[in-house]
Design a protein around this motif. Structure first.
Motif: not given
Length: 283
Positions: A233-251, A254-262
């Motif tokens: 069994e596994y658990w999945r965490i889901s949330w919204t974040a924006y490119a202004e504070e990226p959740m990743f280092r891998l390009s 990271r490239a998929r993250m959208r701006s908070i303006e969108n």
């Protein structure tokens, strides 16, 4: 529990445009749900601001620890990564550790192997000769943190500064995290409930609004002989974040993250009040 006269800064969604109001608990009670079908939540409160604490003197960079906690071997200095993520070596070196990217013959699918702080020879205590054993600096640090064969996030990292906690999250996300193709939702999956709970606490301390979902164990049959494999069994965490504070280092992630303006921060940064229940007064 809140007193009936406690004043709350809330957003009132009675009309199309939410209005900022300050109401008491008693004033909101009984008016939480609106709409013909009674499914709309009338009030919302802002998510807490990120908790900022002093920098901690950590023996291992939080990004390195997060990456290892996500997809690292629980007993050694090896981490599994996607074969397209060779850049992770540069990120690790920027964090003060040595790393080697390998494509071993025994690998399965598109999995690659990263070795952090490759083993080095240790002299005996008397300094007379070399030891027959080999040790990794990373393994020694993991042992000091008591996470070797005991994966968890140490308290010192949970109470670290904002940027240190964010780097820890980025390490976890670069290993066991993903983002939807449209960039709307970040997700972290793991079978360790303790690690899931710690990740939720980290995200909330950074001002995010994570939701947790439980995934069912999967049953698969392999080969002509019908070998059966059941995943945990596994658990999945889901949330919204924006490119202004990226959740990743891998390009590639990271490239998929959208701006908070969108995006729609008025939804992702607010919590709806779903119910207000009266309870007996306690001195």
């Amino acid at each position: 529990v809140a007193d009936g006269e406690h004043r709350w800064p809330v957003w009132d969604f009675t009309n199309d445009r939410p209005a900022a109001r300050t109401l008491t608990t008693a004033e909101m009670a009984g008016r939480v749900v609106i709409g013909a079908k009674g499914k709309r939540r009338r009030y919302a409160i802002d998510c807490c601001d990120p908790v900022d604490m002093p920098d901690q003197d950590l023996i291992l960079h939080p990004y390195v620890l997060g990456l290892w906690l996500g997809d690292g071997s629980s007993i050694m200095n090896h981490i599994s990564v996607h074969e397209e993520d060779a850049e992770v070596v540069e990120h690790l070196r920027a964090c003060g550790v040595e790393a080697e990217f390998r494509l071993p013959k025994w690998r399965k699918g598109r999995i690659a192997n990263v070795v952090i702080d490759p083993t080095f020879r240790m002299r005996r205590e008397n300094g007379a000769s070399f030891s027959d054993c080999f040790r990794s600096r990373l393994t020694e640090r993991l042992r000091q943190l008591d996470v070797l064969d005991n994966k968890h996030i140490p308290l010192g990292y949970m109470r670290a500064s904002r940027w240190q906690r964010l780097e820890l999250v980025r390490g976890l996300m670069d290993s066991d995290g993903t983002i939807s193709p449209d960039g709307k939702r970040c997700e972290f999956s793991n079978a360790d409930r303790g690690l899931i709970d710690a990740m939720v606490e980290l995200l909330r301390s950074l001002g995010y609004k994570p939701a947790v979902y439980k995934g069912k164990a999967r049953r698969k049959v392999f080969g002509c002989e019908g070998r059966v494999h059941e995943s945990a069994e596994y658990w999945r965490i889901s949330w919204t974040a924006y490119a202004e504070e990226p959740m990743f280092r891998l390009s590639r992630k990271r490239a998929r993250m959208r701006s908070i303006e969108n995006g729609r921060p008025w939804r992702s940064r607010r919590r709806r009040i779903v119910d207000i229940r009266p309870v007996s007064s306690v001195p």
